[in-house]
Design an enzyme around this catalytic site. Structure first.
Site, PDB file in Angstrom:
ATOM      1  CE  LYS A  20      -3.890  -2.282   2.331  1.00  0.00           C
ATOM      2  NZ  LYS A  20      -4.696  -2.327   3.597  1.00  0.00           N
ATOM      3  CE1 TYR A  60      -9.466  -3.078   0.680  1.00  0.00           C
ATOM      4  CE2 TYR A  60      -8.685  -1.065  -0.344  1.00  0.00           C
ATOM      5  CZ  TYR A  60      -8.446  -2.218   0.384  1.00  0.00           C
ATOM      6  OH  TYR A  60      -7.169  -2.502   0.811  1.00  0.00           O
ATOM      7  CG  PHE A  68     -12.969   1.848   7.760  1.00  0.00           C
ATOM      8  CD1 PHE A  68     -12.477   1.249   6.611  1.00  0.00           C
ATOM      9  CD2 PHE A  68     -13.683   1.061   8.668  1.00  0.00           C
ATOM     10  CE1 PHE A  68     -12.677  -0.105   6.353  1.00  0.00           C
ATOM     11  CE2 PHE A  68     -13.885  -0.302   8.420  1.00  0.00           C
ATOM     12  CZ  PHE A  68     -13.378  -0.882   7.258  1.00  0.00           C
ATOM     13  CB  THR A 102      -7.356  -6.484   9.512  1.00  0.00           C
ATOM     14  OG1 THR A 102      -7.703  -7.570   8.660  1.00  0.00           O
ATOM     15  CG2 THR A 102      -7.738  -5.164   8.869  1.00  0.00           C
ATOM     16  CG  ASN A 123      -3.468  -2.515   7.082  1.00  0.00           C
ATOM     17  OD1 ASN A 123      -3.359  -1.978   5.979  1.00  0.00           O
ATOM     18  ND2 ASN A 123      -4.517  -3.233   7.422  1.00  0.00           N
ATOM     19  CD  GLU A 137      -8.643  -8.962  -3.734  1.00  0.00           C
ATOM     20  OE1 GLU A 137      -9.407  -8.530  -2.861  1.00  0.00           O
ATOM     21  OE2 GLU A 137      -7.506  -9.413  -3.485  1.00  0.00           O
TER      22      GLU A 137
HETATM   23  P1  GDP Z   1      -7.642  -7.034   5.260  1.00  0.00           P
HETATM   24  O1  GDP Z   1      -8.227  -8.083   4.339  1.00  0.00           O
HETATM   25  O2  GDP Z   1      -6.850  -7.646   6.392  1.00  0.00           O
HETATM   26  O3  GDP Z   1      -6.844  -5.973   4.536  1.00  0.00           O
HETATM   27  O4  GDP Z   1      -8.856  -6.296   5.992  1.00  0.00           O
HETATM   28  P2  GDP Z   1     -10.318  -5.887   5.453  1.00  0.00           P
HETATM   29  O5  GDP Z   1     -10.607  -6.510   4.135  1.00  0.00           O
HETATM   30  O6  GDP Z   1     -11.269  -6.119   6.572  1.00  0.00           O
HETATM   31  O7  GDP Z   1     -10.183  -4.308   5.293  1.00  0.00           O
HETATM   32  C1  GDP Z   1      -9.501  -3.776   4.187  1.00  0.00           C
HETATM   33  C2  GDP Z   1      -8.641  -2.623   4.649  1.00  0.00           C
HETATM   34  O8  GDP Z   1      -9.469  -1.585   5.178  1.00  0.00           O
HETATM   35  C3  GDP Z   1      -7.687  -2.942   5.812  1.00  0.00           C
HETATM   36  O9  GDP Z   1      -6.496  -3.579   5.405  1.00  0.00           O
HETATM   37  C4  GDP Z   1      -7.418  -1.542   6.341  1.00  0.00           C
HETATM   38  O10 GDP Z   1      -6.502  -0.845   5.491  1.00  0.00           O
HETATM   39  C5  GDP Z   1      -8.780  -0.897   6.202  1.00  0.00           C
HETATM   40  N1  GDP Z   1      -9.568  -1.007   7.422  1.00  0.00           N
HETATM   41  C6  GDP Z   1     -10.246  -2.087   7.881  1.00  0.00           C
HETATM   42  N2  GDP Z   1     -10.846  -1.824   9.050  1.00  0.00           N
HETATM   43  C7  GDP Z   1     -10.531  -0.541   9.346  1.00  0.00           C
HETATM   44  C8  GDP Z   1     -10.851   0.324  10.434  1.00  0.00           C
HETATM   45  O11 GDP Z   1     -11.558  -0.033  11.374  1.00  0.00           O
HETATM   46  N3  GDP Z   1     -10.349   1.599  10.373  1.00  0.00           N
HETATM   47  C9  GDP Z   1      -9.564   2.028   9.353  1.00  0.00           C
HETATM   48  N4  GDP Z   1      -9.101   3.282   9.376  1.00  0.00           N
HETATM   49  N5  GDP Z   1      -9.248   1.242   8.312  1.00  0.00           N
HETATM   50  C10 GDP Z   1      -9.718  -0.029   8.308  1.00  0.00           C
END
Ligand code: GDP
Ligand code: MG
Length: 161
Positions: A20, A60, A68, A102, A123, A137
């Protein structure tokens, strides 16, 4: 005659990994590539790109109603991303384990997020979370011509062939 088979069952799985914008800014591309290489996965696609709003909205889509979401899209468009496709046995599940939770504050030491980040909002890396999602994807981020099918010379050291 070849020392290795081109068709070892189950090793053709592919996943989308993306460093990222924070990871690119923080010069973590090499460290992240190194981890996937050293684990034994095969790189089949790699590019630096500025992600468009269209690609990010599609990527997304499932999170579009989260509070968020607008900040997430701004973050992902804030600078270039390094998108990669990695191939190998169980690569989707293994790479999720390598990436970690995450929420960076919950990510275990030894994982990419657990070693290289502190907060869920920055992250450093994306990894597909299922084989079906990975296929979707990969086709979103790459044209088929950008993916290279090739044989690694160490296949017989990584897999029973
Ligand atoms: P991943 O598959 O582990 O990347 O997680 P998800 O698919 O649930 O979410 C996608 C991305 O959204 C995450 O990697 C974070 O960059 C962001 N994200 C998810 N949850 C949160 C949150 O509660 N707050 C914020 N600021 N970003 C979030
Ligand atoms: Mg996800």
């Amino acid at each position: 005659f070849s020392l290795y088979s081109t068709a070892v069952p189950g090793v053709g799985e592919r996943t989308l990994i993306a460093v990222k914008p924070d990871g690119v800014q923080r010069r973590l591309v090499g460290e992240i590539v190194k981890r996937f290489e050293q684990r034994g996965f095969k790189l089949v696609g790699l590019k630096l790109l500025q992600a468009s709003e269209g690609i990010l909205a599609e990527h997304y889509h499932d999170l579009r109603r989260k509070p968020f979401y607008p900040a997430l899209l701004r973050y992902m468009a804030s600078g270039p991303v390094v998108a990669m496709v990695w191939e190998g046995h169980n690569v989707v599940r293994t790479s999720r384990a390598m990436v970690g939770d995450t929420d960076s504050s919950q990510a275990k030491p030894g994982t990419i997020r657990g070693d290289l980040s502190v907060h869920i909002s920055r992250n450093v890396i994306h990894a597909s979370d299922s084989v079906e999602v990975a296929e979707r994807e990969i086709s979103l981020w790459f044209h088929t011509g950008e993916l290279i099918s090739w044989e690694t010379s160490d296949q017989c050291d990584l897999y029973q062939v």
